[in-house]
Design a protein around this motif. Structure first.
Motif, PDB file in Angstrom:
ATOM      1  N   SER A 113       1.534  -0.904  -4.676  1.00  0.00           N
ATOM      2  CA  SER A 113       2.163  -1.561  -5.817  1.00  0.00           C
ATOM      3  C   SER A 113       0.852  -1.994  -6.831  1.00  0.00           C
ATOM      4  O   SER A 113       0.793  -1.603  -8.038  1.00  0.00           O
ATOM      5  CB  SER A 113       2.835  -2.788  -5.647  1.00  0.00           C
ATOM      6  N   ILE A 114      -0.391  -2.347  -6.262  1.00  0.00           N
ATOM      7  CA  ILE A 114      -1.450  -2.748  -6.971  1.00  0.00           C
ATOM      8  C   ILE A 114      -2.379  -1.278  -7.219  1.00  0.00           C
ATOM      9  O   ILE A 114      -2.576  -1.342  -8.481  1.00  0.00           O
ATOM     10  CB  ILE A 114      -2.506  -3.659  -6.101  1.00  0.00           C
ATOM     11  N   THR A 169       6.102  -7.563  -0.569  1.00  0.00           N
ATOM     12  CA  THR A 169       6.565  -6.263   0.238  1.00  0.00           C
ATOM     13  C   THR A 169       7.853  -6.124   0.150  1.00  0.00           C
ATOM     14  O   THR A 169       8.736  -6.552  -0.436  1.00  0.00           O
ATOM     15  CB  THR A 169       5.821  -6.778   1.858  1.00  0.00           C
ATOM     16  N   ASP A 170       8.114  -5.106   1.062  1.00  0.00           N
ATOM     17  CA  ASP A 170       9.628  -4.490   1.215  1.00  0.00           C
ATOM     18  C   ASP A 170      10.068  -4.955   2.637  1.00  0.00           C
ATOM     19  O   ASP A 170       9.556  -5.115   3.463  1.00  0.00           O
ATOM     20  CB  ASP A 170       9.556  -2.912   1.088  1.00  0.00           C
ATOM     21  N   MET A 220       1.044   7.490  -5.686  1.00  0.00           N
ATOM     22  CA  MET A 220       0.454   7.402  -4.354  1.00  0.00           C
ATOM     23  C   MET A 220       1.210   7.041  -3.449  1.00  0.00           C
ATOM     24  O   MET A 220       2.195   6.471  -3.669  1.00  0.00           O
ATOM     25  CB  MET A 220      -0.685   6.257  -4.450  1.00  0.00           C
ATOM     26  N   VAL A 221       1.111   7.384  -2.254  1.00  0.00           N
ATOM     27  CA  VAL A 221       1.735   7.222  -1.075  1.00  0.00           C
ATOM     28  C   VAL A 221       0.986   6.594   0.279  1.00  0.00           C
ATOM     29  O   VAL A 221      -0.232   6.852   0.084  1.00  0.00           O
ATOM     30  CB  VAL A 221       2.493   8.427  -0.500  1.00  0.00           C
ATOM     31  N   TYR A 222       1.606   5.931   1.084  1.00  0.00           N
ATOM     32  CA  TYR A 222       0.845   5.470   2.133  1.00  0.00           C
ATOM     33  C   TYR A 222       1.325   6.075   3.474  1.00  0.00           C
ATOM     34  O   TYR A 222       2.659   5.759   3.778  1.00  0.00           O
ATOM     35  CB  TYR A 222       0.848   3.873   1.933  1.00  0.00           C
ATOM     36  N   GLU A 228       1.623  -1.784   3.342  1.00  0.00           N
ATOM     37  CA  GLU A 228       1.866  -0.515   2.601  1.00  0.00           C
ATOM     38  C   GLU A 228       2.532  -0.824   1.180  1.00  0.00           C
ATOM     39  O   GLU A 228       1.813  -0.355   0.031  1.00  0.00           O
ATOM     40  CB  GLU A 228       3.067   0.249   3.341  1.00  0.00           C
ATOM     41  N   THR A 229       3.449  -1.738   1.131  1.00  0.00           N
ATOM     42  CA  THR A 229       3.930  -1.960  -0.303  1.00  0.00           C
ATOM     43  C   THR A 229       2.788  -2.735  -1.271  1.00  0.00           C
ATOM     44  O   THR A 229       2.807  -2.294  -2.525  1.00  0.00           O
ATOM     45  CB  THR A 229       5.192  -2.728  -0.216  1.00  0.00           C
TER      46      THR A 229
END
Length: 441
Positions: free
Chosen positions: A128-129, A9-10, A317-319, A123-124
């Motif tokens: 990422s997946i 994650t970030d 893609m965005v979340y 989110e991250t």
């Protein structure tokens, strides 16, 4: 916990939670949506891949003592936040497109219903997946279409990172590839594995004839012999001399393939090896595969292009947060208004409409109320609309049909069905607009 995914994650996911806990908004019921605004590479459709991996990763999203100690040592989170992270377990609901499904700009691929803190933390990991796996699957699907039923093998492990190679093999198999060279993909996901010998094996021996004889002695005449280490024409003759006309296949990894393949086919036939197949593996992508379908190629092996998304390594893609409760407990739809990055607020359920011939024609998004019973099916003019959105996680528990080898096999079958339902333009390799329009109702 050896398999913890909590650090995938970030930094700012944790600082947002820290501030939200302090302001009293961390536990507000919220809805997040994962989607793409466009299809990279101006492709006609996208293929969702990685959902099964993501659901397992969410189950493994637990902060270990070692991770919490490291965070404490960094001194950017309050003790209250560290305590909250120590007890983190996702307990919400997730709906979305099932793996293997096709998608288009605006498709609500993942809808996460939870508290703000629980949902924002994913989110991250989710991006990422799904971005990486879907990029590979989308490229692989185009190659599957271009191959027109001829077998495809994924051979891109040495062109990406070691764990990415396993995930790429899985995604390519989902989208129609028949096998992979990657053993871990075989062990973990049941993807059929294949492989015989590289040029090094031929160079090891005193002659090409000796190398072929050794390979046939070990694996039998049904093996595949690599014939382009030296002279291809002589390689064909050496191969048939070693294995006889019952040789399983020859592999070509260089040269002007349309010309070379035709010459090899004619030579094989003249030597009585009319059933010996020809495999090509020379920097192929969907365009070269389509061009080679006019040649007597029997099998394709694809490496760099499929493992890296064939020029589009992410699906963009965005979340985004699309709905949340306010301080009075009322639901409020929220959305970004940023230039070129605007989003559409509100929870959405996706349907796909079909004409009377069963050909897909429109992606329909219906505004829905958070936590309402999901819509099922409805009729549209001159056709039927099928609900695409399905449950993925309920009360924190992933539904088992999406996981493991069985989940991958279901996704592979789903992808094949959905591609067959596309209108003819959907199979085009040319750049263009998405083949289905997305309509919000």
């Amino acid at each position: 916990m050896a398999n913890s995914t909590a650090f995938y994650t970030d930094h700012y996911e944790l600082t947002m939670i820290d501030a939200a806990l302090q302001s009293g908004t961390a536990h507000r019921p919220s809805v997040f949506e994962l989607f793409t605004r466009r299809l990279p590479g101006a492709r006609r459709y996208g293929v969702l891949a990685g959902t099964g991996r993501l659901l397992q990763a969410i189950s493994d999203f637990r902060f270990t003592d070692a991770q919490l100690t490291w965070l404490s040592d960094q001194s950017f989170l309050r003790d209250e936040t560290l305590d909250w992270l120590a007890n983190y377990r996702f307990s919400g609901n997730i709906y979305g497109y099932p793996e293997g499904e096709l998608f288009f700009p605006g498709s609500p691929l993942l809808t996460v219903e939870s508290s703000f803190a629980e949902g924002v933390l994913l989110e991250t990991l989710a991006l990422s997946i799904l971005n990486a796996d879907s990029a590979v699957a989308t490229a692989a699907s185009r190659m599957y279409t271009a191959a027109k039923g001829r077998p495809l093998a994924e051979m891109g492990s040495r062109r990406t990172a070691e764990t990415s190679a396993v995930n790429a093999a899985r995604a390519a198999y989902l989208a129609g590839f028949n096998a992979t060279s990657n053993l871990e993909a075989g062990r973990a996901y049941g993807v059929p594995t294949m492989g015989t010998a590289a040029h090094a094996f031929t160079l090891l021996h005193d002659s090409e004839a000796d190398a072929f004889a050794a390979q046939v002695a070990s694996f039998g005449a049904n093996t595949t012999l690599l014939i382009d280490t030296y002279d291809i024409q002589q390689g064909v003759r050496n191969a048939i001399a070693a294995a006889g006309p019952e040789l399983g296949a020859v592999r070509i990894d260089s040269g002007d393939l349309p010309v070379v393949v035709q010459e090899v086919r004619e030579l094989l036939d003249s030597l009585g090896a009319k059933n010996t197949k020809i495999t090509v593996t020379n920097d192929l992508d969907e365009y070269t595969i389509a061009a080679l379908c006019a040649s007597p190629v029997d099998n394709f092996g694809v490496g760099t292009s499929v493992a890296t998304g064939s020029g589009s390594p992410t699906m963009s893609m965005v979340y985004k947060l699309v709905a949340r409760q306010d301080s009075n407990g009322n639901w409020v739809n929220v959305a970004k208004r940023s230039a070129a990055k605007a989003s559409v607020g509100g929870k959405k359920t996706a349907f796909r409409s079909f004409d009377r011939n069963g050909v897909a024609d429109t992606e329909i998004l219906i505004a829905d109320t958070p936590h309402a019973a999901p819509l099922q099916q409805f009729d549209v003019v001159e056709g039927t609309a099928e609900r695409i959105t399905v449950p993925l996680v309920i009360n924190g528990d992933p539904l088992p049909e999406h996981l493991g080898v069985a989940g991958l096999q279901a996704a592979r079958a789903r992808h094949k069905t959905r591609v067959a339902q596309l209108p003819p333009l959907g199979h085009s390799l040319q750049r263009g607009e998405p083949v289905l329009a997305t309509v919000l109702r």
